[in-house]
Motif scaffolding. Structure first.
Motif, PDB file in Angstrom:
ATOM      1  N   ARG A   1      46.323 -59.157 112.195  1.00  0.00           N
ATOM      2  CA  ARG A   1      47.503 -58.652 111.486  1.00  0.00           C
ATOM      3  C   ARG A   1      47.159 -58.194 110.076  1.00  0.00           C
ATOM      4  NH1 ARG A   1      49.980 -62.286 114.319  1.00  0.00           N
ATOM      5  NH2 ARG A   1      49.820 -63.979 112.833  1.00  0.00           N
ATOM      6  N   ALA A   2      46.320 -58.958 109.382  1.00  0.00           N
ATOM      7  CA  ALA A   2      45.933 -58.587 108.016  1.00  0.00           C
ATOM      8  C   ALA A   2      45.168 -57.262 108.011  1.00  0.00           C
ATOM      9  CB  ALA A   2      45.091 -59.692 107.392  1.00  0.00           C
ATOM     10  N   LEU A   3      44.252 -57.095 108.949  1.00  0.00           N
ATOM     11  CA  LEU A   3      43.510 -55.830 109.025  1.00  0.00           C
ATOM     12  C   LEU A   3      44.442 -54.669 109.355  1.00  0.00           C
ATOM     13  CD1 LEU A   3      40.321 -57.019 110.936  1.00  0.00           C
ATOM     14  CD2 LEU A   3      40.450 -56.227 108.564  1.00  0.00           C
ATOM     15  N   LEU A   4      45.349 -54.884 110.287  1.00  0.00           N
ATOM     16  CA  LEU A   4      46.284 -53.824 110.673  1.00  0.00           C
ATOM     17  C   LEU A   4      47.201 -53.455 109.508  1.00  0.00           C
ATOM     18  CD1 LEU A   4      46.917 -52.113 113.122  1.00  0.00           C
ATOM     19  CD2 LEU A   4      48.552 -53.845 113.846  1.00  0.00           C
ATOM     20  N   ARG A   5      47.722 -54.429 108.818  1.00  0.00           N
ATOM     21  CA  ARG A   5      48.583 -54.150 107.653  1.00  0.00           C
ATOM     22  C   ARG A   5      47.806 -53.457 106.542  1.00  0.00           C
ATOM     23  NH1 ARG A   5      52.770 -59.180 106.904  1.00  0.00           N
ATOM     24  NH2 ARG A   5      53.910 -58.765 108.830  1.00  0.00           N
TER      25      ARG A   5
ATOM     26  N   SER B   1      49.378 -45.176 104.057  1.00  0.00           N
ATOM     27  CA  SER B   1      50.450 -44.772 103.137  1.00  0.00           C
ATOM     28  C   SER B   1      49.877 -44.232 101.834  1.00  0.00           C
ATOM     29  CB  SER B   1      51.363 -45.966 102.826  1.00  0.00           C
ATOM     30  OG  SER B   1      52.033 -46.391 103.980  1.00  0.00           O
ATOM     31  N   MET B   2      48.845 -44.878 101.334  1.00  0.00           N
ATOM     32  CA  MET B   2      48.225 -44.430 100.084  1.00  0.00           C
ATOM     33  C   MET B   2      47.512 -43.087 100.242  1.00  0.00           C
ATOM     34  SD  MET B   2      46.771 -48.122  98.799  1.00  0.00           S
ATOM     35  CE  MET B   2      45.885 -47.439  97.415  1.00  0.00           C
ATOM     36  N   SER B   3      47.121 -42.764 101.460  1.00  0.00           N
ATOM     37  CA  SER B   3      46.414 -41.499 101.679  1.00  0.00           C
ATOM     38  C   SER B   3      47.321 -40.294 101.458  1.00  0.00           C
ATOM     39  CB  SER B   3      45.810 -41.457 103.087  1.00  0.00           C
ATOM     40  OG  SER B   3      46.809 -41.288 104.066  1.00  0.00           O
ATOM     41  N   TYR B   4      48.624 -40.511 101.380  1.00  0.00           N
ATOM     42  CA  TYR B   4      49.570 -39.414 101.145  1.00  0.00           C
ATOM     43  C   TYR B   4      49.831 -39.174  99.659  1.00  0.00           C
ATOM     44  CZ  TYR B   4      50.388 -39.870 106.124  1.00  0.00           C
ATOM     45  OH  TYR B   4      50.212 -39.925 107.485  1.00  0.00           O
TER      46      TYR B   4
ATOM     47  N   MET C   1      41.024 -48.595 110.921  1.00  0.00           N
ATOM     48  CA  MET C   1      41.874 -48.261 112.066  1.00  0.00           C
ATOM     49  C   MET C   1      41.048 -47.614 113.175  1.00  0.00           C
ATOM     50  SD  MET C   1      44.701 -49.467 111.017  1.00  0.00           S
ATOM     51  CE  MET C   1      46.124 -48.782 111.823  1.00  0.00           C
ATOM     52  N   ARG C   2      40.260 -48.442 113.831  1.00  0.00           N
ATOM     53  CA  ARG C   2      39.400 -47.975 114.912  1.00  0.00           C
ATOM     54  C   ARG C   2      39.228 -49.113 115.914  1.00  0.00           C
ATOM     55  NH1 ARG C   2      34.066 -49.782 114.024  1.00  0.00           N
ATOM     56  NH2 ARG C   2      33.802 -50.757 112.003  1.00  0.00           N
ATOM     57  N   PRO C   3      38.725 -48.780 117.097  1.00  0.00           N
ATOM     58  CA  PRO C   3      38.474 -49.865 118.056  1.00  0.00           C
ATOM     59  C   PRO C   3      37.490 -50.872 117.464  1.00  0.00           C
ATOM     60  CG  PRO C   3      38.341 -47.721 119.126  1.00  0.00           C
ATOM     61  CD  PRO C   3      38.437 -47.472 117.645  1.00  0.00           C
TER      62      PRO C   3
END
Length: 75
Positions: A24-28, A35-38, A58-60
């Motif tokens: 969960r921590a990695l996903l969040r 969000s920051m990439s925008y 965000m990868r397998p």
């Protein structure tokens, strides 16, 4: 406890109680970076660093391969 890679982490019974929390921590963290990439126009250096972070997190095996294809296309 030392887990040098994802497979060691998943297979190690010592980590069993916190695997969900780590996931969960990695996903969040990945979602926050996305969000920051925008922020491109306001803070281009931060936005670029966030895009790099998204690709690293965000990868397998964190996300399924089918969703990973979407992340690659966005990058």
């Amino acid at each position: 406890i030392n887990a040098d890679n994802w497979e060691d982490f998943i297979k190690n019974p010592d980590w069993a109680n916190i695997q969900g929390d780590v996931f969960r921590a990695l996903l969040r963290g990945g979602e926050l970076l996305r969000s920051m990439s925008y922020l491109g126009e306001l803070h281009p250096k931060i936005a670029e660093a966030a895009r790099v972070g998204v690709k690293q997190i965000m990868r397998p095996p964190l996300i399924p391969e089918s969703l990973f294809a979407v992340v690659r296309e966005e990058g």
